[in-house]
Write an enzyme that holds these catalytic residues in place. Structure first.
Site, PDB file in Angstrom:
ATOM      1  CD  GLU A   1     -58.521  13.370  -2.786  1.00 56.66           C
ATOM      2  OE1 GLU A   1     -58.410  12.486  -3.463  1.00 56.66           O
ATOM      3  OE2 GLU A   1     -58.465  13.136  -1.492  1.00 56.66           O
TER       4      GLU A   1
ATOM      5  CG  PHE B   1     -50.998  13.125  -6.843  1.00 58.38           C
ATOM      6  CD1 PHE B   1     -50.072  13.915  -7.968  1.00 58.38           C
ATOM      7  CD2 PHE B   1     -50.417  12.525  -5.992  1.00 58.38           C
ATOM      8  CE1 PHE B   1     -48.691  13.913  -7.812  1.00 58.38           C
ATOM      9  CE2 PHE B   1     -49.234  12.761  -5.760  1.00 58.38           C
ATOM     10  CZ  PHE B   1     -48.272  13.350  -6.581  1.00 58.38           C
TER      11      PHE B   1
ATOM     12  CE  LYS C   1     -61.434   8.619  -4.761  1.00 55.83           C
ATOM     13  NZ  LYS C   1     -60.382   9.613  -4.413  1.00 55.83           N
TER      14      LYS C   1
ATOM     15  CB  CYS D   1     -45.240   4.296  -8.143  1.00 55.47           C
ATOM     16  SG  CYS D   1     -45.482   3.464  -9.689  1.00 55.47           S
TER      17      CYS D   1
ATOM     18  CB  SER E   1     -49.649   6.247  -0.159  1.00 57.68           C
ATOM     19  OG  SER E   1     -50.973   6.486   0.332  1.00 57.68           O
TER      20      SER E   1
ATOM     21  CD  GLU F   1     -43.734   6.576  -2.296  1.00 61.24           C
ATOM     22  OE1 GLU F   1     -44.658   6.490  -1.656  1.00 61.24           O
ATOM     23  OE2 GLU F   1     -43.696   6.194  -3.498  1.00 61.24           O
TER      24      GLU F   1
HETATM   25  P1  NAD Z   1     -52.903   8.576  -1.863  1.00 65.94           P
HETATM   26  O1  NAD Z   1     -52.704   7.113  -1.185  1.00 65.94           O
HETATM   27  O2  NAD Z   1     -53.003   9.662  -1.018  1.00 65.94           O
HETATM   28  O3  NAD Z   1     -54.495   8.479  -2.721  1.00 65.94           O
HETATM   29  C1  NAD Z   1     -54.695   7.439  -3.650  1.00 65.94           C
HETATM   30  C2  NAD Z   1     -56.122   7.205  -3.513  1.00 65.94           C
HETATM   31  O4  NAD Z   1     -56.556   6.873  -2.192  1.00 65.94           O
HETATM   32  C3  NAD Z   1     -56.859   8.616  -4.003  1.00 65.94           C
HETATM   33  O5  NAD Z   1     -57.817   8.311  -4.843  1.00 65.94           O
HETATM   34  C4  NAD Z   1     -57.488   9.095  -2.612  1.00 65.94           C
HETATM   35  O6  NAD Z   1     -58.362   9.964  -2.632  1.00 65.94           O
HETATM   36  C5  NAD Z   1     -57.713   7.936  -1.909  1.00 65.94           C
HETATM   37  N1  NAD Z   1     -57.554   8.376  -0.296  1.00 65.94           N
HETATM   38  C6  NAD Z   1     -56.712   9.111   0.264  1.00 65.94           C
HETATM   39  N2  NAD Z   1     -56.613   8.930   1.468  1.00 65.94           N
HETATM   40  C7  NAD Z   1     -57.487   8.068   1.812  1.00 65.94           C
HETATM   41  C8  NAD Z   1     -58.112   7.454   2.972  1.00 65.94           C
HETATM   42  N3  NAD Z   1     -57.541   7.905   4.133  1.00 65.94           N
HETATM   43  N4  NAD Z   1     -58.862   6.456   2.998  1.00 65.94           N
HETATM   44  C9  NAD Z   1     -59.367   5.963   1.742  1.00 65.94           C
HETATM   45  N5  NAD Z   1     -58.828   6.590   0.527  1.00 65.94           N
HETATM   46  C10 NAD Z   1     -57.853   7.494   0.535  1.00 65.94           C
HETATM   47  O7  NAD Z   1     -51.803   8.472  -3.054  1.00 65.94           O
HETATM   48  P2  NAD Z   1     -51.311   9.696  -3.810  1.00 65.94           P
HETATM   49  O8  NAD Z   1     -50.634  10.735  -2.985  1.00 65.94           O
HETATM   50  O9  NAD Z   1     -52.503  10.355  -4.658  1.00 65.94           O
HETATM   51  O10 NAD Z   1     -50.413   9.021  -4.897  1.00 65.94           O
HETATM   52  C11 NAD Z   1     -48.804   8.885  -4.637  1.00 65.94           C
HETATM   53  C12 NAD Z   1     -48.782   7.449  -3.970  1.00 65.94           C
HETATM   54  O11 NAD Z   1     -49.237   6.472  -5.122  1.00 65.94           O
HETATM   55  C13 NAD Z   1     -47.223   7.187  -3.901  1.00 65.94           C
HETATM   56  O12 NAD Z   1     -47.208   6.550  -2.597  1.00 65.94           O
HETATM   57  C14 NAD Z   1     -46.884   6.390  -4.955  1.00 65.94           C
HETATM   58  O13 NAD Z   1     -45.915   5.543  -5.020  1.00 65.94           O
HETATM   59  C15 NAD Z   1     -48.054   5.677  -5.376  1.00 65.94           C
HETATM   60  N6  NAD Z   1     -48.310   5.125  -6.615  1.00 65.94           N
HETATM   61  C16 NAD Z   1     -48.213   3.824  -6.728  1.00 65.94           C
HETATM   62  C17 NAD Z   1     -48.006   3.036  -7.755  1.00 65.94           C
HETATM   63  C18 NAD Z   1     -47.918   1.539  -8.048  1.00 65.94           C
HETATM   64  O14 NAD Z   1     -48.404   1.175  -9.047  1.00 65.94           O
HETATM   65  N7  NAD Z   1     -47.245   0.860  -7.331  1.00 65.94           N
HETATM   66  C19 NAD Z   1     -48.209   3.926  -9.139  1.00 65.94           C
HETATM   67  C20 NAD Z   1     -48.571   5.125  -8.852  1.00 65.94           C
HETATM   68  C21 NAD Z   1     -48.488   5.740  -7.710  1.00 65.94           C
END
Ligand code: NAD
Length: 497
Positions: free
Chosen positions: A176, A149, A173, A281, A226, A383
């Site tokens: 959401e 997000f 994708k 991040c 994450s 985090e």
């Molecule tokens: P998230 O892991 O909750 O979601 C990321 C994606 O995974 C979304 O598209 C979501 O729909 C999907 N998802 C969520 N739960 C899932 C599941 N159980 N099974 C399969 N897919 C699932 O992350 P977020 O809250 O949207 O974003 C924040 C996180 O992203 C933080 O941990 C941040 O550090 C990380 N981030 C990392 C980078 C990097 O390049 N290292 C960059 C930006 C954000």
């Protein structure tokens, strides 16, 4: 109420699952629209359209492909104001920061316009008698990008910019929580003259992520989110024979050496810790003052700087940061601040009770500052992803170097010093993927590449730059011979030249 469906085969379509999720305006806390959760059969339709488009795209000459990307860059820039406003309305970051989100994505599209140069391959004339060898980088086919997000413009563009420019079709994708900008980015691609089906957007949650990982036609999965989910997606996609690059969470440290320019360091750390409400991040949620008196000198300037910071609605041009993305996330940040205190940290600034007048239902949280944090605390290991800065005091350079190096995450790190030799040694020895020297947020420019170490990334390929090009292409090497008449080689031994 507006319903967001999917962008499949060049048009917006309603979802068929009957399953939706709410999208909030984080400033007001109100539901502003709902988004459909895709089904595997909707994914099949998108894949079928992508296959058709990709076959033709891969045969289109590279300069024509570049022209489409160039037109795309221009159309995204022309729609900057609309995209930034849309982004802020779902994410909550301030408008200027949303523009930055779009601009850092456009940087990758710009780089992608020059991909024909990088994709040319290699050639050796006369590798053997009348033998020439050449290699080419072929696209993989249909690939998918799954995004978080917190950068709904930049991260999708990291992925589809590289995927499409190298000859693939991409199915996105998005998160959401804020899918409107990725949807608009896909739509703008068609408006820019991009082939229908080459870039599509399907919305959904775990169900559709699993379907992507399992889909037999999708050849590669690029994921950012994450760490636990990154690891899960990496395992599932690679078990199905796909390439995967899965970026995860982070806990970046800012090391302040005793000789640092403290005014500059405080300014830099303030923005890097609290900007975008800490939901980056590459934020700097941990600061490590090194040596006697450095923490006190840091606090002397940091405390009034925090005091002067302004938390406001996304549209407020004077706000330093806006609300966080959801009420659940705000509560988890607040709970972590409380837990840090229970673990023994000293709470110097408490942002938990912050309320913005007139926006009492918005997802706002004020800045928090915790001192005397130690590596054994869970709130240091985990985090928090909010406007919370933790101070871990270190006596020596070696002690400071150990902190980010031994942390489970290894995304980014920064050192503030005026000593080039110390900075050079730090950059060489620290066990982290991206290092800033007097640069608080060292997100590499588009022609380098982005990637952390340890639990911040699963898989070997970084995002964008030449690493991105390699991820989205496979090498084919041709050895050709045009002899005059018959050759005398034995057919039974390995050819040697
Ligand atoms: P998230 O892991 O909750 O979601 C990321 C994606 O995974 C979304 O598209 C979501 O729909 C999907 N998802 C969520 N739960 C899932 C599941 N159980 N099974 C399969 N897919 C699932 O992350 P977020 O809250 O949207 O974003 C924040 C996180 O992203 C933080 O941990 C941040 O550090 C990380 N981030 C990392 C980078 C990097 O390049 N290292 C960059 C930006 C954000």
């Amino acid at each position: 109420m507006a319903t967001i469906g999917h962008f499949i085969d060049g048009k917006r379509v309603a979802g068929t699952s009957g399953r939706f999720k709410d999208i909030f305006n984080p400033n007001t806390g109100q539901v502003q629209s709902i988004v459909a959760m895709a089904t595997p059969s909707e994914l099949d339709s998108a894949v079928a359209s992508a296959v058709k488009a990709q076959v033709i795209w891969a045969q289109t000459n590279p300069q024509k492909r570049s022209r489409v990307l160039f037109a795309y860059k221009q159309i995204v820039e022309a729609n900057m104001d609309e995209l930034a406003a849309l982004l802020s309305s779902e994410h909550g970051k301030v408008i200027a920061d949303s523009r930055g989100d779009v601009i850092r994505g456009v940087d990758v599209i710009e780089f992608a316009c020059g991909i024909p140069h990088g994709q040319k391959g290699e050639h050796t004339y006369g590798a053997g008698p009348e033998i020439d060898v050449y290699s080419m980088r072929k696209p993989l086919g249909v690939v998918a990008g799954i995004t978080p997000f917190n950068f709904p413009a930049m991260i999708p563009m990291w992925m589809f910019g590289m995927a499409i420019s190298t000859g693939n079709a991409c199915i996105l994708k998005p998160s959401e929580k804020d899918p409107s900008v990725p949807m608009r980015l896909a739509e703008l691609f068609v408006e820019a003259g991009g082939p229908v089906g080459l870039l599509q957007c399907i919305n959904g949650d775990k169900e559709i992520v699993d379907a992507i990982c399992d889909h037999p036609v999708i050849k590669a999965v690029s994921f950012v989110g994450s760490s636990d989910i990154a690891q899960y997606v990496y395992a599932r996609a690679t078990a199905n024979g796909k390439r995967a690059q899965c970026m995860g969470g982070a806990k970046n440290h800012g090391i302040i050496m005793p000789d640092a320019n403290m005014d500059q360091a405080v300014k830099d750390i303030l923005g890097a810790a609290y900007g975008s409400a800490g939901e980056r991040c590459m934020a700097l949620p941990v600061v490590v003052p090194v040596g006697k008196g450095t923490a006190e000198r840091f606090l002397e300037k940091m405390l009034p700087a925090i005091e002067a910071m302004r938390v406001g609605v996304s549209e407020d041009p004077d706000a330093d940061y806006g609300p966080v993305v959801s009420a659940v996330h705000r509560d988890s940040i607040a709970a972590n601040v409380g837990k840090a205190v229970e673990e023994g940290a000293t709470l110097l600034v408490d942002g938990r009770d912050f309320e913005l007048q007139g926006y009492e239902d918005g997802f706002f949280i004020g800045p928090s500052l915790l001192d005397n944090v130690t590596p054994d605390m869970e709130t240091y290991q985990d985090e928090i992803f909010g406007p919370v800065l933790q101070i871990v005091r270190a006596e020596t350079f070696e002690e400071a170097l150990k902190l980010p190096s031994e942390h489970q995450y290894g995304n980014g790190v920064a050192i503030f010093t005026q000593n080039g030799r110390v900075a050079r040694e730090f950059a060489d020895r620290v066990e982290v993927g991206m290092v800033g020297i007097n640069v608080p947020i060292p997100v590499p420019v588009a022609y380098h590449s982005f990637g952390g170490w340890k639990r911040s990334a699963f898989g070997t390929a970084n995002q964008y730059g030449m690493e991105g090009l390699r991820f989205y292409t496979k090498v084919k090497t041709v050895t050709q011979r045009w002899p005059e008449g018959e050759t005398n080689d034995s057919a039974f031994i390995i050819p040697t030249f």
